[in-house]
Design a protein around this motif. Structure first.
Motif, PDB file in Angstrom:
ATOM      1  N   ALA A 190      24.147  91.110 127.049  1.00  0.00           N
ATOM      2  CA  ALA A 190      23.406  92.367 126.794  1.00  0.00           C
ATOM      3  C   ALA A 190      22.304  92.607 127.766  1.00  0.00           C
ATOM      4  N   SER A 191      21.831  91.600 128.592  1.00  0.00           N
ATOM      5  CA  SER A 191      21.019  92.136 129.884  1.00  0.00           C
ATOM      6  C   SER A 191      21.924  92.584 131.272  1.00  0.00           C
ATOM      7  N   ASN A 192      22.951  91.795 131.027  1.00  0.00           N
ATOM      8  CA  ASN A 192      23.899  92.002 132.185  1.00  0.00           C
ATOM      9  C   ASN A 192      24.710  93.408 132.017  1.00  0.00           C
ATOM     10  N   LEU A 193      24.993  93.774 130.801  1.00  0.00           N
ATOM     11  CA  LEU A 193      25.638  95.082 130.595  1.00  0.00           C
ATOM     12  C   LEU A 193      24.566  96.225 131.160  1.00  0.00           C
ATOM     13  N   CYS A 194      23.372  96.048 130.786  1.00  0.00           N
ATOM     14  CA  CYS A 194      22.347  97.105 131.214  1.00  0.00           C
ATOM     15  C   CYS A 194      22.124  97.157 132.813  1.00  0.00           C
ATOM     16  N   LEU A 195      22.176  95.703 133.318  1.00  0.00           N
ATOM     17  CA  LEU A 195      22.229  95.924 134.687  1.00  0.00           C
ATOM     18  C   LEU A 195      23.375  96.417 135.414  1.00  0.00           C
ATOM     19  N   LEU A 196      24.369  95.992 134.906  1.00  0.00           N
ATOM     20  CA  LEU A 196      25.709  96.449 135.486  1.00  0.00           C
ATOM     21  C   LEU A 196      25.937  98.003 135.339  1.00  0.00           C
ATOM     22  N   LYS A 197      25.334  98.849 134.295  1.00  0.00           N
ATOM     23  CA  LYS A 197      25.220 100.090 134.182  1.00  0.00           C
ATOM     24  C   LYS A 197      24.584 100.646 135.322  1.00  0.00           C
ATOM     25  N   THR A 198      23.426  99.966 135.761  1.00  0.00           N
ATOM     26  CA  THR A 198      22.923 100.684 137.014  1.00  0.00           C
ATOM     27  C   THR A 198      23.428 100.182 138.296  1.00  0.00           C
ATOM     28  N   ARG A 199      24.006  99.002 138.439  1.00  0.00           N
ATOM     29  CA  ARG A 199      24.749  98.607 139.382  1.00  0.00           C
ATOM     30  C   ARG A 199      25.958  99.562 139.842  1.00  0.00           C
ATOM     31  N   ILE A 200      26.740  99.723 138.877  1.00  0.00           N
ATOM     32  CA  ILE A 200      27.940 100.315 138.857  1.00  0.00           C
ATOM     33  C   ILE A 200      27.742 101.881 139.336  1.00  0.00           C
ATOM     34  N   LYS A 201      26.650 102.255 138.841  1.00  0.00           N
ATOM     35  CA  LYS A 201      26.363 103.795 139.024  1.00  0.00           C
ATOM     36  C   LYS A 201      25.875 103.903 140.531  1.00  0.00           C
ATOM     37  N   THR A 202      25.074 102.798 140.924  1.00  0.00           N
ATOM     38  CA  THR A 202      24.514 102.953 142.298  1.00  0.00           C
ATOM     39  C   THR A 202      25.835 102.538 143.356  1.00  0.00           C
ATOM     40  N   GLU A 203      26.602 101.774 143.134  1.00  0.00           N
ATOM     41  CA  GLU A 203      27.727 101.548 143.635  1.00  0.00           C
ATOM     42  C   GLU A 203      28.673 102.675 143.796  1.00  0.00           C
ATOM     43  N   ASN A 204      28.978 103.299 142.835  1.00  0.00           N
ATOM     44  CA  ASN A 204      29.838 104.493 142.724  1.00  0.00           C
ATOM     45  C   ASN A 204      29.148 105.859 143.619  1.00  0.00           C
TER      46      ASN A 204
ATOM     47  N   LEU B 137      42.004  98.024 139.377  1.00  0.00           N
ATOM     48  CA  LEU B 137      40.705  98.343 138.546  1.00  0.00           C
ATOM     49  C   LEU B 137      39.613  98.785 140.088  1.00  0.00           C
ATOM     50  N   ARG B 138      38.622  99.390 139.623  1.00  0.00           N
ATOM     51  CA  ARG B 138      37.637  99.848 140.651  1.00  0.00           C
ATOM     52  C   ARG B 138      36.680  98.913 140.751  1.00  0.00           C
ATOM     53  N   HIS B 139      36.352  98.310 139.651  1.00  0.00           N
ATOM     54  CA  HIS B 139      35.296  97.052 139.817  1.00  0.00           C
ATOM     55  C   HIS B 139      35.638  95.811 139.356  1.00  0.00           C
ATOM     56  N   PRO B 140      36.653  95.189 139.805  1.00  0.00           N
ATOM     57  CA  PRO B 140      37.308  93.683 139.149  1.00  0.00           C
ATOM     58  C   PRO B 140      36.051  92.714 139.313  1.00  0.00           C
ATOM     59  N   ASN B 141      35.355  92.542 140.303  1.00  0.00           N
ATOM     60  CA  ASN B 141      34.271  91.578 140.328  1.00  0.00           C
ATOM     61  C   ASN B 141      33.536  91.705 139.023  1.00  0.00           C
ATOM     62  N   TYR B 142      33.027  92.962 138.754  1.00  0.00           N
ATOM     63  CA  TYR B 142      32.447  92.938 137.472  1.00  0.00           C
ATOM     64  C   TYR B 142      32.888  92.498 136.034  1.00  0.00           C
ATOM     65  N   VAL B 143      34.392  92.659 136.002  1.00  0.00           N
ATOM     66  CA  VAL B 143      35.106  92.142 134.984  1.00  0.00           C
ATOM     67  C   VAL B 143      35.003  90.776 135.184  1.00  0.00           C
ATOM     68  N   ALA B 144      35.077  89.814 136.130  1.00  0.00           N
ATOM     69  CA  ALA B 144      34.656  88.284 136.334  1.00  0.00           C
ATOM     70  C   ALA B 144      33.394  88.131 135.909  1.00  0.00           C
ATOM     71  N   VAL B 145      32.405  88.807 136.230  1.00  0.00           N
ATOM     72  CA  VAL B 145      31.056  88.644 135.886  1.00  0.00           C
ATOM     73  C   VAL B 145      30.834  88.490 134.361  1.00  0.00           C
ATOM     74  N   ILE B 146      31.232  89.662 133.624  1.00  0.00           N
ATOM     75  CA  ILE B 146      31.171  89.920 132.375  1.00  0.00           C
ATOM     76  C   ILE B 146      31.861  88.598 131.553  1.00  0.00           C
ATOM     77  N   ALA B 147      33.156  88.434 131.929  1.00  0.00           N
ATOM     78  CA  ALA B 147      33.937  87.234 131.331  1.00  0.00           C
ATOM     79  C   ALA B 147      33.197  85.774 131.590  1.00  0.00           C
ATOM     80  N   GLU B 148      32.864  85.711 132.722  1.00  0.00           N
ATOM     81  CA  GLU B 148      31.866  84.459 132.818  1.00  0.00           C
ATOM     82  C   GLU B 148      30.793  84.375 132.072  1.00  0.00           C
ATOM     83  N   GLY B 149      29.998  85.295 132.106  1.00  0.00           N
ATOM     84  CA  GLY B 149      28.831  85.451 131.359  1.00  0.00           C
ATOM     85  C   GLY B 149      29.013  84.989 129.784  1.00  0.00           C
ATOM     86  N   VAL B 150      30.015  85.546 129.063  1.00  0.00           N
ATOM     87  CA  VAL B 150      30.429  85.554 127.945  1.00  0.00           C
ATOM     88  C   VAL B 150      30.972  83.844 127.747  1.00  0.00           C
ATOM     89  N   ALA B 151      31.781  83.578 128.558  1.00  0.00           N
ATOM     90  CA  ALA B 151      32.509  82.298 128.492  1.00  0.00           C
ATOM     91  C   ALA B 151      31.773  80.991 128.724  1.00  0.00           C
TER      92      ALA B 151
END
Length: 174
Positions: free
Chosen positions: A146-160, A116-130
């Motif tokens: 919902a807020s995290n998905l918006c933030l991660l969109k920006t974050r992943i774009k920045t990181e990439n 995976l390119r961003h496995p840490n964000y998979v962990a963040v999403i799973a934890e935020g739901v669970a």
């Protein structure tokens, strides 16, 4: 409810441990020419994570524990923590809560980064739901997700963008 508050306290302690690792790694990156990207969105991410913990705790006071939801969500929360620390171990000194890139270093392709390119964000999403759903705090789960998905969109774009401009990917081992 007391056990759930204990779980939230454990996750908060884990976050403090992450921040200590990040602070140490940030100092290392700085000594090695590291460049930070996306500093403006970092406080929003930090606030969202504080909101996750606080919101889950507050909402859970009004909800009851439902074993058929709570136990699987606890297992998912624990799995998310394990994945997060696997990411931290795999990135070593390059892991951070901020986007900091040391120019010239190849991309990491070991551990979960092999698949995976961003496995840490998979962990963040799973934890935020669970984590909120361990004690049926579904509003917090929805709001954070919902807020995290918006933030991660920006974050992943920045990181990439940061990684694409400063690093050359290494081919995966054969």
């Amino acid at each position: 409810m007391r056990r759930y508050a204990g779980l939230i306290a454990l996750v908060a302690a884990e976050r403090l441990a992450e921040l200590a690792v990040a602070r140490r790694n940030r100092a290392w990156a700085s000594r090695n020419g590291g460049i930070e990207y996306g500093a403006r969105h970092y406080p929003l991410i930090a606030a969202a994570h504080v909101g996750l913990l606080g919101g889950a705790l507050l909402e859970a006071r009004r909800e009851r524990f439902v074993p058929s939801i709570g136990w699987p969500m606890l297992a998912l929360t624990a799995s998310a923590q394990a994945l997060r620390w696997w990411c931290i171990a795999s990135l070593g000194k390059r892991w951070n809560t901020r986007v900091i890139v040391v120019p010239g270093m190849p991309l990491v392709s070991r551990g979960p980064y092999r698949r995976l390119r961003h496995p840490n964000y998979v962990a963040v999403i799973a934890e935020g739901v669970a984590l909120p759903l361990v004690h049926t705090a579904w509003r917090t789960s929805l709001l954070f997700t919902a807020s995290n998905l918006c933030l991660l969109k920006t974050r992943i774009k920045t990181e990439n963008k940061a990684l694409g401009h400063t690093n050359t990917p290494t081919p995966p081992p054969r």
